[in-house]
Design an enzyme around this catalytic site. Structure first.
Site: not given
Lengths: 645, 645
Positions: B186, B314, B410
């Site tokens: 990520h 996502e 997040c």
């Protein structure tokens, strides 16, 4: 309540322009193809290992089990399809092959009667310890159905006896005396037990089916309790956070009034509930069945007779939630719906059930299989845009082309057994009446008070609305002929021996008294394309129309209408013109009309949103039957088309 | 290329009717609320354990790690929000609290500089062994951003030094000399490293950021190789069958020309690519950034400036695949898009970037947070029907009401840090120019060739299109004032010291030469509601319109317009009437017009499909700003409304 009887498969012969092409596939292609699949002989197809698992369990081969826990059902459903096919077409070679498979199953049977290659090979100590996910009873149910079908077709008892031994074990293990209060995570054994009872007369089987249903949904929930056991091991990761609703175990079945959870599980359970309601003459339970049926058919069913709108967990959601491009609409669920509806029709004699059954069979059953019988849809969308069905996205469950085989391969053999048993849907009878449910060119023979009556239909339905019914009634038996008047028939004529008659219509069936040796009847109605709208509570369909002719839903395909089908608007004032096209899709009626399409003129590739007038262009539209989509080339498909407002 | 400079946060003061209500929340509510969350003091909210993990890692407490592997980022982002808030509002108590958290982080730091409570507490031997899923570098990146912000706000070096020690470790572990060819699963550390370089001048950090980017996507794929190692242990089950596309590691970044995979990962990476392109004056890499930007803004972005249309993973899907009711459109992804766009605007001086940034900030950033600052959206749909967002269905990711906190949290702290840094988006400058990007009542001061220039905007935008700009320029510095002319401005007037001027417009900015002590400028344009359509290739929006006023998207809510919003048709010929409603939603402009709705009259509850005419009824429609939806009561919401064709 008195139940109408199904006509035994070997007594009905079908010769029909709509159905033959598919039914013939069962014997010529699907059964041999699936036989090769079960033997892992189709290059490029998903591995089955179906027969190898039995060979290993029977210690004829060594190796590891492969597949999902219910891999055995592929073999069972293949055998059932073979049995149903043999019932109408004898085939010694095929029967010999089936006998060998049956020998193999028997060889894999454990001394106490147990049959399940997964648990036999991999986890013999785990038998019956994970009813939520283990599918042992589900697998048993399919074996029972196959054994009964094989006995009915061939008269041979070997398979039946083998499976009865297994059923006896189940009835012992799950008896109340043994304090085993479990029931299947995936319903199916209940149907199988009722069928075993029907051929053997052994009421223990029926009572066990009832008991499984009655236990379901009692508190505390069996599956949630099972999960708490120290040795519990999850098989399917997606069952984490298991909702009892998923397997219809959220409350006792008699308290259920909405269709919930996994659609196939649901309808298989409702089938058994209808069976048990009839056998015990249990009106309360029958009412539950009707309530559940109504919830589906009034709020949770696609126009194609498919059900289960959630891609996640293949389940029902809330009423009127019927998205067209990401639905699940599993082929097996429509098959289960047809089986449920047929039972309800037999018991209630109400045509509303066969209306839905016809819709499911004419559309979703057939969309599930390619015209060459070699590829299949598991998921049956009503709208497809191939480019967005990408792997590892929300749309990945939607396949824009039929697949050769699947890891979870319930649908292909289910399609085969259903096509092989279409003959059971056309007619019902009892001692003084014959019922015509479906309009399929066919001949049948039933006994009315001991007198054989031959009845045949000749029709080009669903291309045309004329059905010629001829009867051979040597003994001049008197009986009532009940002919279904579908909802889509606005006006009809019935001509008995050349004379118009106006019989009473009860629950959607016209009741004609028949006597004499050779009466003939003509049933005629206009069968023209029609425009349908959905209840405006169906958010996805509001402002859209669908076109049907008789029970057949029509759709637009990219190959005929270009790309970007959702940009097309149909003018409901324009005429729908139908024509029969001999060279298209093996011969089919197509429907043409005029529409308009929003054009991309004036939109540059760097413009996504802007103040802009609509630019529309007139275009001709051509609709083809939904069951035939995806048989030419990969492309977009659309059932619900926008309309001018 | 020469980059425009951001104005330091402490130099810009905002007093604006649209933004104050949210920005004030950061200090008054969100920071204290999230502090309580991090301390697990909000009843009914998802457990955070954020600070407790650090206490355990620092051996101040005993216990188990709790949360996801990147749980530390909640603390880091909270600290960053605090720092950004302190930059504009001093608050000794808050600063003391932050200092204590910083002490705690330092105490949890390992002797070699390593910081990560998950790996420190649970799997110290597994450090850097699962870059695909472990999020260590992602977490490090957020700590770096927080440390830089805290240093910029307070001048205190302690946190910065602590994190530099960690960064030094990373640069050593991941140096080419150490043959560690990994890069983050990520992306985020690349942004952090560039920021560390910017404040410390240490080019090792910049070079490491570049190296991480250049390694990405080389063959063989690092993550797929990592999975093959014997000690590899999957952390996230949904990453089974990992596609490198998901983490933009499917090919080298310089060869990427379409936005793919997880949307947040993608835009964070593009931010760092823009940074590195600028620092290395790498025009090729900048062109890649522009190509990726164009792919998003021309084909993959919602009208609300949100991105990532797949609920599963996502992620981005294919161009024009923009479903409105099951999209992901994560709040963090829009924040990342704004960060990417701001960087591109600084480098290219092209207003097209700020156009999208404005859209993302005015709509999706704000829809992510409730007006009381105590609940949040992770997923930002453009259409909601609460009843079908059921648990364990395809729609379960869509929440019809904002949530108090999340397991993966997040978004809330990301919203807080972005609101606290809105001041950085309004103006840019360089040695001879000042740029106005956003129309927000505010004052700023920048240095032009060493001369302080005070500039203020007074405006009621986005309710009104008049912006009064006053300048205090004691030293009479000469500079160019670049004022953005948004796409939605058709005609405008610029009045400099009472006189209309007609300056040149370059890449969307009007360039006005400024001199003299106290020039004043009025920028006026009509800001009326407008009707937009989507490119007809957006299948979900064809035949629909959306209403915007300036950058603000409007929507229908059930509370104002009744149930079944998709049955509503808007007549684009009807006037859109706007009015300011003081008592609604804290004061807002609403838009009214006339529409029609398909009625359920004539539909019985047992009818799902039939031949039936449409029954429509005229109804008044009221639209409210999309960012404000869901602040009154649970109900349906809709952005794209059908139109009469």
């Amino acid at each position: 309540m008195e139940k109408l009887t199904l006509v035994q498969l070997n007594r009905t012969k079908i010769r029909d322009s709509y159905w033959d092409r598919y039914i013939d596939l069962v014997k010529s292609t699907i059964i041999p193809y699936q036989w090769n699949i079960l033997n892992d002989k189709i290059p490029g197809a998903q591995t089955s290992h179906g027969l190898m698992n039995f060979k290993i369990a029977a210690k004829r081969e060594t190796g590891e089990f492969y597949g999902v826990v219910f891999q055995d059902t592929d073999v069972a459903k293949w055998l059932e399809a073979v049995a149903l096919s043999l019932a109408s077409h004898t085939d010694k070679d095929l029967e010999n092959t089936a006998d060998e498979v049956i020998d193999l199953i028997e060889a894999a049977q454990q001394p106490d009667g147990y049959i399940n290659t997964y648990f036999t090979i991999k986890e013999p100590e785990k038998r019956w310890s994970n009813l939520e996910e283990g599918h042992e009873l589900y697998t048993a149910g399919h074996l029972m159905e196959a054994a009964v079908a094989y006995y009915n077709a061939t008269g041979k008892r070997k398979f039946l006896d083998c499976i009865c031994k297994f059923a006896d074990l189940i009835c012992t293990v799950f008896s109340n005396e043994n304090n085993k209060d479990g029931y299947p995570g995936h319903q199916e054994v209940e149907i199988g037990l009722v069928k075993l009872y029907e051929v053997t007369g052994n009421r223990t089987y029926l009572a066990q089916a009832k008991e499984f249903l009655e236990r379901r949904g009692r508190e505390p929930n069996y599956f949630l309790e099972e999960e708490k056991r120290p040795d519990y091991k999850r098989i399917f990761p997606e069952f984490e956070n298991y909702l009892p609703l998923y397997s219809q175990s959220h409350k006792p079945v008699r308290e259920q009034d909405t269709a919930e959870g996994h659609a196939v599980r649901a309808v298989y359970m409702y089938c058994a509930m209808a069976d048990v309601a009839y056998e015990y003459q249990d009106k309360e339970l029958l009412q539950v069945c009707e309530n559940l049926w109504n919830d589906i058919s009034y709020k949770k069913m696609y126009i194609t007779g498919s059900i289960g709108s959630s891609g996640l967990l293949e389940r029902f959601t809330t009423g009127y939630d019927l998205p067209n491009n990401r639905n699940y609409s599993e082929t097996c669920a429509s098959i289960g719906l047809a089986l449920f509806g047929r039972r309800m029709a037999q018991i209630t004699r109400d045509a509303k059930y066969m209306e839905v059954v016809e819709r499911a069979l004419y559309n979703t059953l057939l969309s599930g299989v390619a015209m060459d019988g070699q590829s299949f849809f598991y998921v049956n969308p009503l709208e497809v845009w191939p480019d967005n069905c990408m792997p590892r996205t929300s749309m990945e469950h939607v396949k824009p082309v039929r697949q050769k085989w699947f890891g979870v391969a319930c649908c292909p053999p289910n399609i085969a057994r259903t096509l092989a048993s279409i003959g059971e849907y056309i007619y019902f009878y009892d001692k003084s009446s014959i019922w015509i449910n479906l309009f399929i060119s066919s001949e049948t023979v039933v006994e009315i008070e001991g007198h054989p009556v031959h009845l045949s239909q000749k029709t080009a339905f669903p291309n045309d609305g004329k059905i010629e019914i001829t009867i051979e009634n040597e003994d001049e038996a008197e009986f009532e002929l009940a002919i279904r008047i579908p909802e889509y028939v606005k006006e009809y004529g019935l001509i008995l021996d050349g004379k118009a008659i106006y019989p009473e219509v009860q629950k959607g069936y016209a009741k004609v008294m028949i006597s004499g040796k050779n009466p003939s009847l003509v049933y005629k109605f206009a069968l023209v394309p029609r425009i349908l709208r959905a209840n405006p509570l169906v958010k996805e369909d509001v402002g859209k129309v669908a076109i049907m002719k008789g029970p057949v839903v029509y759709c637009l395909e990219e190959v005929d209408n270009g790309k970007n089908l959702p940009a097309i608007f149909l003018d409901p004032e324009q005429e729908l013109q139908e024509s029969y096209e001999e060279n298209l899709l093996g011969g089919t009626t197509v429907i043409r009309t005029a529409g308009k399409k929003v054009m991309t003129d004036g939109w540059h590739s760097n413009e996504l949103y802007k103040e802009s007038d609509l630019t529309m262009e007139s275009i001709p539209l051509m609709f083809v039957p939904y069951p035939y989509w995806g048989n030419r080339q990969t492309g977009e498909m659309l059932v619900w088309v926008k309309e001018f407002i």
